[in-house]
Write a protein that holds these residues in place. Sequence first.
Motif, PDB file in Angstrom:
ATOM      1  N   ARG A   4      -3.283 -16.304 -14.253  1.00 57.44           N
ATOM      2  CA  ARG A   4      -2.343 -15.519 -13.913  1.00 57.44           C
ATOM      3  C   ARG A   4      -2.175 -13.717 -14.243  1.00 57.44           C
ATOM      4  O   ARG A   4      -1.542 -12.897 -13.654  1.00 57.44           O
ATOM      5  CB  ARG A   4      -1.002 -16.437 -15.206  1.00 57.44           C
ATOM      6  N   ASP A   5      -2.958 -13.897 -14.930  1.00 61.56           N
ATOM      7  CA  ASP A   5      -3.005 -11.994 -15.607  1.00 61.56           C
ATOM      8  C   ASP A   5      -3.927 -11.316 -15.326  1.00 61.56           C
ATOM      9  O   ASP A   5      -3.255 -10.268 -15.270  1.00 61.56           O
ATOM     10  CB  ASP A   5      -3.032 -12.288 -17.115  1.00 61.56           C
ATOM     11  N   ALA A   6      -4.800 -12.148 -14.395  1.00 63.58           N
ATOM     12  CA  ALA A   6      -6.139 -11.386 -14.003  1.00 63.58           C
ATOM     13  C   ALA A   6      -5.384 -10.464 -12.474  1.00 63.58           C
ATOM     14  O   ALA A   6      -5.937  -9.252 -12.562  1.00 63.58           O
ATOM     15  CB  ALA A   6      -7.302 -12.062 -13.520  1.00 63.58           C
ATOM     16  N   MET A   7      -4.576 -11.542 -11.949  1.00 65.87           N
ATOM     17  CA  MET A   7      -3.873 -11.095 -11.153  1.00 65.87           C
ATOM     18  C   MET A   7      -2.926  -9.761 -10.655  1.00 65.87           C
ATOM     19  O   MET A   7      -3.116  -9.949 -10.482  1.00 65.87           O
ATOM     20  CB  MET A   7      -3.171 -12.714 -10.265  1.00 65.87           C
ATOM     21  N   GLY A   8      -1.938 -10.047 -11.956  1.00 67.65           N
ATOM     22  CA  GLY A   8      -1.568  -8.998 -11.938  1.00 67.65           C
ATOM     23  C   GLY A   8      -1.686  -7.445 -12.407  1.00 67.65           C
ATOM     24  O   GLY A   8      -1.968  -5.936 -11.835  1.00 67.65           O
ATOM     25  N   PHE A   9      -3.260  -7.829 -13.145  1.00 68.27           N
ATOM     26  CA  PHE A   9      -4.235  -5.866 -13.473  1.00 68.27           C
ATOM     27  C   PHE A   9      -5.208  -5.227 -12.258  1.00 68.27           C
ATOM     28  O   PHE A   9      -5.125  -5.046 -12.138  1.00 68.27           O
ATOM     29  CB  PHE A   9      -4.785  -6.044 -14.990  1.00 68.27           C
ATOM     30  N   LEU A  10      -4.967  -6.293 -11.058  1.00 69.54           N
ATOM     31  CA  LEU A  10      -5.513  -6.138  -9.401  1.00 69.54           C
ATOM     32  C   LEU A  10      -4.882  -5.466  -9.051  1.00 69.54           C
ATOM     33  O   LEU A  10      -5.790  -4.298  -8.175  1.00 69.54           O
ATOM     34  CB  LEU A  10      -6.308  -7.914  -9.294  1.00 69.54           C
ATOM     35  N   ILE A  11      -3.564  -5.630  -9.051  1.00 74.68           N
ATOM     36  CA  ILE A  11      -2.136  -5.495  -8.314  1.00 74.68           C
ATOM     37  C   ILE A  11      -2.333  -3.968  -8.796  1.00 74.68           C
ATOM     38  O   ILE A  11      -2.420  -2.671  -7.682  1.00 74.68           O
ATOM     39  CB  ILE A  11      -0.986  -5.853  -8.058  1.00 74.68           C
ATOM     40  N   ILE A  12      -2.434  -3.922 -10.015  1.00 76.99           N
ATOM     41  CA  ILE A  12      -2.814  -2.002 -10.796  1.00 76.99           C
ATOM     42  C   ILE A  12      -3.815  -1.380 -10.207  1.00 76.99           C
ATOM     43  O   ILE A  12      -3.539  -0.313 -10.065  1.00 76.99           O
ATOM     44  CB  ILE A  12      -2.432  -2.322 -12.782  1.00 76.99           C
ATOM     45  N   ILE A  13      -4.641  -1.991 -10.215  1.00 77.65           N
ATOM     46  CA  ILE A  13      -6.216  -1.106 -10.018  1.00 77.65           C
ATOM     47  C   ILE A  13      -5.881  -0.766  -8.750  1.00 77.65           C
ATOM     48  O   ILE A  13      -6.071   0.310  -8.236  1.00 77.65           O
ATOM     49  CB  ILE A  13      -7.335  -2.016  -9.952  1.00 77.65           C
ATOM     50  N   ALA A  14      -5.342  -1.407  -7.519  1.00 79.31           N
ATOM     51  CA  ALA A  14      -4.709  -1.245  -6.177  1.00 79.31           C
ATOM     52  C   ALA A  14      -3.676  -0.325  -6.241  1.00 79.31           C
ATOM     53  O   ALA A  14      -4.206   1.008  -5.647  1.00 79.31           O
ATOM     54  CB  ALA A  14      -4.394  -2.458  -5.300  1.00 79.31           C
ATOM     55  N   VAL A  15      -3.184  -0.366  -7.017  1.00 82.56           N
ATOM     56  CA  VAL A  15      -1.584   1.197  -6.599  1.00 82.56           C
ATOM     57  C   VAL A  15      -2.720   1.966  -6.649  1.00 82.56           C
ATOM     58  O   VAL A  15      -2.341   2.997  -6.963  1.00 82.56           O
ATOM     59  CB  VAL A  15      -0.838   0.603  -7.662  1.00 82.56           C
ATOM     60  N   LEU A  16      -3.329   2.593  -8.549  1.00 82.50           N
ATOM     61  CA  LEU A  16      -4.510   3.015  -8.817  1.00 82.50           C
ATOM     62  C   LEU A  16      -4.921   3.923  -7.731  1.00 82.50           C
ATOM     63  O   LEU A  16      -4.765   5.183  -7.670  1.00 82.50           O
ATOM     64  CB  LEU A  16      -4.369   3.394 -10.306  1.00 82.50           C
ATOM     65  N   LEU A  17      -5.681   3.021  -6.743  1.00 88.33           N
ATOM     66  CA  LEU A  17      -6.637   3.619  -5.720  1.00 88.33           C
ATOM     67  C   LEU A  17      -5.709   4.349  -5.097  1.00 88.33           C
ATOM     68  O   LEU A  17      -6.310   5.422  -4.677  1.00 88.33           O
ATOM     69  CB  LEU A  17      -7.552   2.634  -5.355  1.00 88.33           C
ATOM     70  N   PHE A  18      -4.501   3.643  -3.746  1.00 90.21           N
ATOM     71  CA  PHE A  18      -3.908   4.394  -3.115  1.00 90.21           C
ATOM     72  C   PHE A  18      -2.655   5.146  -3.897  1.00 90.21           C
ATOM     73  O   PHE A  18      -2.237   5.430  -3.247  1.00 90.21           O
ATOM     74  CB  PHE A  18      -3.128   3.106  -2.297  1.00 90.21           C
ATOM     75  N   LYS A  19      -2.363   5.063  -4.705  1.00 94.62           N
ATOM     76  CA  LYS A  19      -0.527   6.030  -4.961  1.00 94.62           C
ATOM     77  C   LYS A  19      -0.984   5.724  -6.691  1.00 94.62           C
ATOM     78  O   LYS A  19      -0.221   5.638  -7.320  1.00 94.62           O
ATOM     79  CB  LYS A  19      -0.216   5.202  -4.598  1.00 94.62           C
ATOM     80  N   PRO A  20      -1.717   6.607  -6.908  1.00 96.93           N
ATOM     81  CA  PRO A  20      -1.973   6.943  -8.400  1.00 96.93           C
ATOM     82  C   PRO A  20      -0.654   7.165  -9.546  1.00 96.93           C
ATOM     83  O   PRO A  20      -0.019   7.226 -10.647  1.00 96.93           O
ATOM     84  CB  PRO A  20      -2.955   8.180  -8.921  1.00 96.93           C
ATOM     85  N   LEU A  72       2.720   0.633 -12.410  1.00 96.27           N
ATOM     86  CA  LEU A  72       3.481   0.052 -10.935  1.00 96.27           C
ATOM     87  C   LEU A  72       3.850   0.471 -10.506  1.00 96.27           C
ATOM     88  O   LEU A  72       4.703   1.596  -9.216  1.00 96.27           O
ATOM     89  CB  LEU A  72       3.277  -1.395 -11.333  1.00 96.27           C
ATOM     90  N   GLY A  73       5.191   0.859 -11.767  1.00100.20           N
ATOM     91  CA  GLY A  73       6.354   1.844 -11.193  1.00100.20           C
ATOM     92  C   GLY A  73       6.560   3.350 -11.218  1.00100.20           C
ATOM     93  O   GLY A  73       7.186   3.465  -9.991  1.00100.20           O
ATOM     94  N   GLY A  74       5.792   3.706 -11.232  1.00 95.87           N
ATOM     95  CA  GLY A  74       5.920   5.380 -12.064  1.00 95.87           C
ATOM     96  C   GLY A  74       6.701   5.352 -13.326  1.00 95.87           C
ATOM     97  O   GLY A  74       7.680   4.996 -13.236  1.00 95.87           O
ATOM     98  N   LEU A  75       5.608   6.786 -13.691  1.00 94.43           N
ATOM     99  CA  LEU A  75       6.568   6.908 -14.502  1.00 94.43           C
ATOM    100  C   LEU A  75       7.492   7.548 -15.071  1.00 94.43           C
ATOM    101  O   LEU A  75       7.531   8.952 -13.968  1.00 94.43           O
ATOM    102  CB  LEU A  75       5.488   8.370 -15.144  1.00 94.43           C
ATOM    103  N   ALA A  96       5.707  -9.941 -12.234  1.00100.20           N
ATOM    104  CA  ALA A  96       5.679 -11.668 -12.377  1.00100.20           C
ATOM    105  C   ALA A  96       4.942 -11.846 -10.710  1.00100.20           C
ATOM    106  O   ALA A  96       4.657 -13.270 -11.197  1.00100.20           O
ATOM    107  CB  ALA A  96       6.775 -11.946 -12.287  1.00100.20           C
ATOM    108  N   GLY A  97       5.373 -11.456  -9.736  1.00100.09           N
ATOM    109  CA  GLY A  97       4.871 -12.170  -8.503  1.00100.09           C
ATOM    110  C   GLY A  97       3.328 -12.184  -7.818  1.00100.09           C
ATOM    111  O   GLY A  97       3.121 -12.895  -7.889  1.00100.09           O
ATOM    112  N   ALA A  98       2.959 -11.301  -8.548  1.00 97.08           N
ATOM    113  CA  ALA A  98       1.617 -11.360  -8.571  1.00 97.08           C
ATOM    114  C   ALA A  98       0.940 -13.132  -9.565  1.00 97.08           C
ATOM    115  O   ALA A  98      -0.202 -13.109  -9.712  1.00 97.08           O
ATOM    116  CB  ALA A  98       0.961 -10.015  -8.979  1.00 97.08           C
ATOM    117  N   GLU A  99       1.601 -13.009 -10.692  1.00 99.31           N
ATOM    118  CA  GLU A  99       1.245 -13.675 -11.886  1.00 99.31           C
ATOM    119  C   GLU A  99       1.358 -15.116 -11.511  1.00 99.31           C
ATOM    120  O   GLU A  99       0.688 -16.020 -11.475  1.00 99.31           O
ATOM    121  CB  GLU A  99       2.001 -13.487 -13.098  1.00 99.31           C
ATOM    122  N   GLU A 100       2.243 -15.270 -10.569  1.00101.26           N
ATOM    123  CA  GLU A 100       3.081 -16.452 -10.593  1.00101.26           C
ATOM    124  C   GLU A 100       1.903 -17.236  -8.600  1.00101.26           C
ATOM    125  O   GLU A 100       1.253 -17.810  -8.477  1.00101.26           O
ATOM    126  CB  GLU A 100       4.261 -16.271  -9.518  1.00101.26           C
TER     127      GLU A 100
END
Length: 290
Positions: free
Chosen positions: A263-279, A231-234, A248-252
Amino acid sequence: MAEFLQHAVNMLILGSTYALLGIGLTLIFGIMRIVNFAHGELYAFGAYFVYLVAAVCGLNFFLAILVAIAAGCLLGALLEVVLLRPMRGADIDTTMLITIGAMIVMQNGEQYIWGGVAKSVTTPFPATPLVVGPVAISWLNVFAFVASLTLIGASYVLINRTKLGKAMRATFQDRDTASLMGVNVQMIYMATFAIGSALAAAAGALLGPIYVITPQMGNIASLKAFAIVILGGLGSIPGATIGGFILAGAEEIGAGYISSGYRDAMGFLIIIAVLLFKPTGLSARVERIG
């Protein structure tokens, strides 16, 4: 509104400890180019060490937190010297296998020593929560939040305001040139892995008493640490911090407004979106740690 405020406070508390996990992992990968699959087990190590010092030995809880962080730092240095240093220059697949092996050994060691039954730590904080308007916060959560922010701030100062931090950033940018300029690269690698391990152990030491401690707790911690870094970038410490709070916000949101099972699924959906639009991540910095 009251429910939303409660979730926002929970997000801040959880996000601060997630940020510690992410900062430790992004330091190790950014400087050493090592994918550390044992990072979650260092998190579990910190939790178990608090249990050992506070519950088994009966020593002061706050002392147990400090000892757990120091022990995580020493274990990280040991892992770097014994396992990773002999493989310096090996390809990334080899070092990945080494850290996976370390993860398996550590997890099974925890299972053997402590058994499979969940452990809990008694803390000195009162059971009555701190109530601010419609929001109720346990005193243990307040302590974890303040301690996490302190450690995050200390990490920023270390990387950006100290001689060691300058050497770490130089090694990240160009290892060979840094070595020619007098930087002891071997020492920097050991210090980096030790600091990253200490931050993971700190996250475990702070979250372990809030939840329960099990040998499997490192598995999901590893996944979340990698998620935060993605999410944050290496190579970006601010990015790892932001990524921790976003996760944490996505999980809440998932737990509070959909179902606790998401809880965990929401966080990883955010990650998929980030990888798609801002790898490269939300706050990636090119050739820079800091």
